[in-house]
Scaffold this motif. Structure first.
Motif, PDB file in Angstrom:
ATOM      1  N   ALA A 145       8.430  26.956  -8.486  1.00  0.00           N
ATOM      2  CA  ALA A 145       7.476  26.022  -7.888  1.00  0.00           C
ATOM      3  C   ALA A 145       6.119  26.137  -8.568  1.00  0.00           C
ATOM      4  CB  ALA A 145       7.349  26.290  -6.389  1.00  0.00           C
ATOM      5  N   SER A 146       5.749  27.344  -8.986  1.00  0.00           N
ATOM      6  CA  SER A 146       4.467  27.530  -9.665  1.00  0.00           C
ATOM      7  C   SER A 146       4.420  26.746 -10.975  1.00  0.00           C
ATOM      8  CB  SER A 146       4.203  29.017  -9.917  1.00  0.00           C
ATOM      9  OG  SER A 146       5.272  29.616 -10.627  1.00  0.00           O
ATOM     10  N   ASP A 147       5.557  26.684 -11.698  1.00  0.00           N
ATOM     11  CA  ASP A 147       5.610  25.885 -12.927  1.00  0.00           C
ATOM     12  C   ASP A 147       5.412  24.408 -12.611  1.00  0.00           C
ATOM     13  OD1 ASP A 147       6.257  28.232 -14.305  1.00  0.00           O
ATOM     14  OD2 ASP A 147       8.414  27.895 -14.060  1.00  0.00           O
ATOM     15  N   LEU A 148       6.028  23.974 -11.534  1.00  0.00           N
ATOM     16  CA  LEU A 148       5.930  22.574 -11.128  1.00  0.00           C
ATOM     17  C   LEU A 148       4.496  22.225 -10.716  1.00  0.00           C
ATOM     18  CD1 LEU A 148       7.405  19.945 -10.699  1.00  0.00           C
ATOM     19  CD2 LEU A 148       8.289  20.828  -8.532  1.00  0.00           C
ATOM     20  N   ILE A 149       3.846  23.144 -10.018  1.00  0.00           N
ATOM     21  CA  ILE A 149       2.439  22.933  -9.649  1.00  0.00           C
ATOM     22  C   ILE A 149       1.591  22.764 -10.904  1.00  0.00           C
ATOM     23  CG2 ILE A 149       0.389  24.027  -8.639  1.00  0.00           C
ATOM     24  CD1 ILE A 149       2.316  25.355  -6.618  1.00  0.00           C
ATOM     25  N   GLU A 150       1.822  23.622 -11.897  1.00  0.00           N
ATOM     26  CA  GLU A 150       1.058  23.527 -13.143  1.00  0.00           C
ATOM     27  C   GLU A 150       1.243  22.164 -13.802  1.00  0.00           C
ATOM     28  OE1 GLU A 150       0.320  27.298 -15.620  1.00  0.00           O
ATOM     29  OE2 GLU A 150       2.347  27.560 -14.831  1.00  0.00           O
ATOM     30  N   GLN A 151       2.466  21.624 -13.754  1.00  0.00           N
ATOM     31  CA  GLN A 151       2.698  20.323 -14.369  1.00  0.00           C
ATOM     32  C   GLN A 151       1.939  19.225 -13.633  1.00  0.00           C
ATOM     33  OE1 GLN A 151       6.821  19.175 -14.918  1.00  0.00           O
ATOM     34  NE2 GLN A 151       6.248  17.393 -16.150  1.00  0.00           N
ATOM     35  N   VAL A 153      -0.809  19.635 -11.840  1.00  0.00           N
ATOM     36  CA  VAL A 153      -2.237  19.860 -12.113  1.00  0.00           C
ATOM     37  C   VAL A 153      -2.595  19.327 -13.499  1.00  0.00           C
ATOM     38  CG1 VAL A 153      -3.985  21.640 -12.519  1.00  0.00           C
ATOM     39  CG2 VAL A 153      -2.481  21.798 -10.529  1.00  0.00           C
ATOM     40  N   ASN A 154      -1.729  19.567 -14.486  1.00  0.00           N
ATOM     41  CA  ASN A 154      -1.983  19.059 -15.833  1.00  0.00           C
ATOM     42  C   ASN A 154      -2.114  17.533 -15.830  1.00  0.00           C
ATOM     43  OD1 ASN A 154      -2.058  21.520 -17.145  1.00  0.00           O
ATOM     44  ND2 ASN A 154       0.119  21.506 -17.647  1.00  0.00           N
ATOM     45  N   LEU A 155      -1.233  16.855 -15.102  1.00  0.00           N
ATOM     46  CA  LEU A 155      -1.313  15.400 -15.028  1.00  0.00           C
ATOM     47  C   LEU A 155      -2.564  14.958 -14.277  1.00  0.00           C
ATOM     48  CD1 LEU A 155       2.432  14.483 -14.425  1.00  0.00           C
ATOM     49  CD2 LEU A 155       1.049  13.907 -16.419  1.00  0.00           C
ATOM     50  N   ASN A 156      -2.969  15.746 -13.288  1.00  0.00           N
ATOM     51  CA  ASN A 156      -4.229  15.437 -12.605  1.00  0.00           C
ATOM     52  C   ASN A 156      -5.427  15.517 -13.552  1.00  0.00           C
ATOM     53  OD1 ASN A 156      -3.073  14.902 -10.139  1.00  0.00           O
ATOM     54  ND2 ASN A 156      -3.580  16.874  -9.217  1.00  0.00           N
ATOM     55  N   HIS A 157      -5.246  16.275 -14.641  1.00  0.00           N
ATOM     56  CA  HIS A 157      -6.298  16.378 -15.657  1.00  0.00           C
ATOM     57  C   HIS A 157      -6.024  15.447 -16.844  1.00  0.00           C
ATOM     58  CE1 HIS A 157      -7.141  20.625 -13.957  1.00  0.00           C
ATOM     59  NE2 HIS A 157      -8.008  19.754 -13.463  1.00  0.00           N
ATOM     60  N   GLY A 158      -4.992  14.612 -16.706  1.00  0.00           N
ATOM     61  CA  GLY A 158      -4.672  13.685 -17.790  1.00  0.00           C
ATOM     62  C   GLY A 158      -3.911  14.299 -18.939  1.00  0.00           C
ATOM     63  N   LYS A 159      -3.307  15.474 -18.713  1.00  0.00           N
ATOM     64  CA  LYS A 159      -2.568  16.170 -19.772  1.00  0.00           C
ATOM     65  C   LYS A 159      -1.073  15.909 -19.597  1.00  0.00           C
ATOM     66  CE  LYS A 159      -1.863  20.689 -21.910  1.00  0.00           C
ATOM     67  NZ  LYS A 159      -2.178  22.143 -21.849  1.00  0.00           N
ATOM     68  N   TYR A 160      -0.505  15.155 -20.542  1.00  0.00           N
ATOM     69  CA  TYR A 160       0.912  14.808 -20.507  1.00  0.00           C
ATOM     70  C   TYR A 160       1.707  15.739 -21.423  1.00  0.00           C
ATOM     71  CZ  TYR A 160      -0.290  10.511 -18.005  1.00  0.00           C
ATOM     72  OH  TYR A 160      -0.734   9.607 -17.071  1.00  0.00           O
ATOM     73  N   LEU A 161       3.027  15.656 -21.307  1.00  0.00           N
ATOM     74  CA  LEU A 161       3.878  16.502 -22.136  1.00  0.00           C
ATOM     75  C   LEU A 161       3.731  16.148 -23.613  1.00  0.00           C
ATOM     76  CD1 LEU A 161       7.104  16.519 -19.918  1.00  0.00           C
ATOM     77  CD2 LEU A 161       5.471  18.397 -20.218  1.00  0.00           C
ATOM     78  N   ASP A 162       3.529  14.887 -23.895  1.00  0.00           N
ATOM     79  CA  ASP A 162       3.327  14.429 -25.262  1.00  0.00           C
ATOM     80  C   ASP A 162       1.839  14.543 -25.602  1.00  0.00           C
ATOM     81  OD1 ASP A 162       3.145  13.173 -27.686  1.00  0.00           O
ATOM     82  OD2 ASP A 162       4.224  11.360 -27.095  1.00  0.00           O
ATOM     83  N   ASP A 163       1.505  15.510 -26.427  1.00  0.00           N
ATOM     84  CA  ASP A 163       0.095  15.747 -26.776  1.00  0.00           C
ATOM     85  C   ASP A 163      -0.499  14.629 -27.617  1.00  0.00           C
ATOM     86  OD1 ASP A 163       0.026  18.168 -25.426  1.00  0.00           O
ATOM     87  OD2 ASP A 163       0.717  19.305 -27.168  1.00  0.00           O
ATOM     88  N   ASP A 164       0.359  13.779 -28.176  1.00  0.00           N
ATOM     89  CA  ASP A 164      -0.130  12.717 -29.051  1.00  0.00           C
ATOM     90  C   ASP A 164      -0.664  11.511 -28.280  1.00  0.00           C
ATOM     91  OD1 ASP A 164       0.506  14.170 -31.323  1.00  0.00           O
ATOM     92  OD2 ASP A 164       2.540  13.350 -31.432  1.00  0.00           O
ATOM     93  N   ILE A 165      -0.403  11.472 -26.962  1.00  0.00           N
ATOM     94  CA  ILE A 165      -0.897  10.345 -26.172  1.00  0.00           C
ATOM     95  C   ILE A 165      -2.417  10.417 -26.098  1.00  0.00           C
ATOM     96  CG2 ILE A 165      -0.867   9.215 -23.920  1.00  0.00           C
ATOM     97  CD1 ILE A 165       1.902  10.330 -23.471  1.00  0.00           C
ATOM     98  N   GLN A 166      -3.064   9.319 -26.451  1.00  0.00           N
ATOM     99  CA  GLN A 166      -4.516   9.263 -26.477  1.00  0.00           C
ATOM    100  C   GLN A 166      -5.056   8.497 -25.264  1.00  0.00           C
ATOM    101  OE1 GLN A 166      -6.318  10.891 -28.913  1.00  0.00           O
ATOM    102  NE2 GLN A 166      -4.304  11.637 -29.619  1.00  0.00           N
TER     103      GLN A 166
END
Length: 318
Positions: A145-151, A153-166
């Motif tokens: 669940a902690s990994d899922l929370i991190e994911q 939170v990352n999206l809440n900061h605009g950080k997607y799995l694909d780092d190339d998305i601008q």
């Protein structure tokens, strides 16, 4: 609206919320509305919708070969949440789990939820399916669940799995997690369970909904332990009335919790089904009143898609 905003705007008045099951495969959304219509009259702040993983069983055919059969399940959590918000104008909260999803699947689901205007997710690892002795994460998925929370939170900061998305657009999900006043059944002890709970809060969880319990002192002790550890987010107690004789064994067996001796004895003394239900409802009403006196932020009812008993309790206390 976020759960935390609901709590803030209530100004100390406890919230009423419920959790339901999606309809079984083959049923339609009206089955959900039939469950919720009586409860919607009580203006719940939010409605949780569970998620059920796809499962299979294997049966031996006459020729000796095994054939795989899909177990009837409850799909459609995301769609049911959208239908609830559209129909009732009440915030719906999907359960987001690790099992059965890659990280890409999870990201896509969160994108869909964001487009639908859903502001909250309840993040869970999820239980093992019947064919697993222990929980097995999906290949390429989140293991905890902690990994899922991190994911999230990352999206809440605009950080997607694909780092190339601008020029990414940040999401803004309020993250809920589960808490276990009697510890999670897989934890070796309560202290270890509390350690992982604190970790999830530190990662970004914003509120806790507890597993059901029938002894309020378990909840009071749990809250005190949380506060001593610096866990200061809202802790919403999860409630379910015991209303049948079989639940004396089924609830401890399925949810790994204890039932108070006084409650069990009263149920054993009961003369018929109706008396058992009356005993269970009275216990639940008294339990809720004591929790309200304690100052809980709300009461969250596990309906199991049976609204009648929840409505009786809620009408007696709200």
């Amino acid at each position: 609206m976020k759960v935390t905003e609901h709590i803030e705007r209530a100004n100390g008045k406890p919230l009423f919320s419920v959790e339901i099951l999606p309809p079984l495969k083959g049923q339609d959304v009206n089955c959900t509305f039939k469950t919720l219509d009586p409860l919607a009259e009580l203006n719940p702040a939010f409605i949780d919708v569970t998620y059920h993983r796809q499962e299979f069983i294997y049966k031996q055919k006459d020729n000796g070969l095994l054939k795989r059969y899909q177990v009837r399940k409850r799909p459609g959590t995301v769609a049911i949440c959208a239908a609830i918000q559209n129909h009732y104008k009440i915030d719906a909260i999907p359960h987001l789990i690790c099992g059965g999803f890659t990280k890409e699947d999870t990201e896509d689901a969160l994108i869909d939820l964001n487009f639908l205007g859903i502001d909250n997710v309840l993040v869970l690892r999820g239980d093992p399916i019947k064919t697993e002795k222990n929980f097995i994460p999906e290949k390429g998925g989140n293991a905890f669940a902690s990994d899922l929370i991190e994911q999230v939170v990352n999206l809440n900061h605009g950080k997607y799995l694909d780092d190339d998305i601008q020029e990414t657009y940040p999401m803004d999900f309020c993250i809920g997690i589960s808490g276990y006043p009697e510890k999670h059944f897989e934890s070796p002890n309560l202290a270890m369970d509390m350690y992982y709970l604190k970790k999830k809060v530190d990662l970004g969880a914003e509120y806790i909904v507890t597993q059901m319990f029938f002894d309020n002192h378990k909840y009071f002790d749990f809250v005190n332990k949380c506060r001593e550890m610096g866990i200061n987010i809202p802790i919403i107690p999860g409630i379910k009335p015991l209303t049948t004789f079989n639940q004396l064994t089924k609830i401890p067996q399925n949810f790994y919790i204890d039932l108070p001796e006084d409650l069990a004895i009263e149920v054993l003394k009961a003369k018929d089904k109706e008396q058992i239900k009356e005993i269970g409802l009275e216990w639940c009403i008294n339990q809720c009143k004591e929790l309200l006196e304690f100052g809980v932020p709300g009461l969250h009812f596990y309906t199991m898609s049976n609204s009648a008993n929840t409505k009786k309790v809620a009408e007696a206390i709200f």
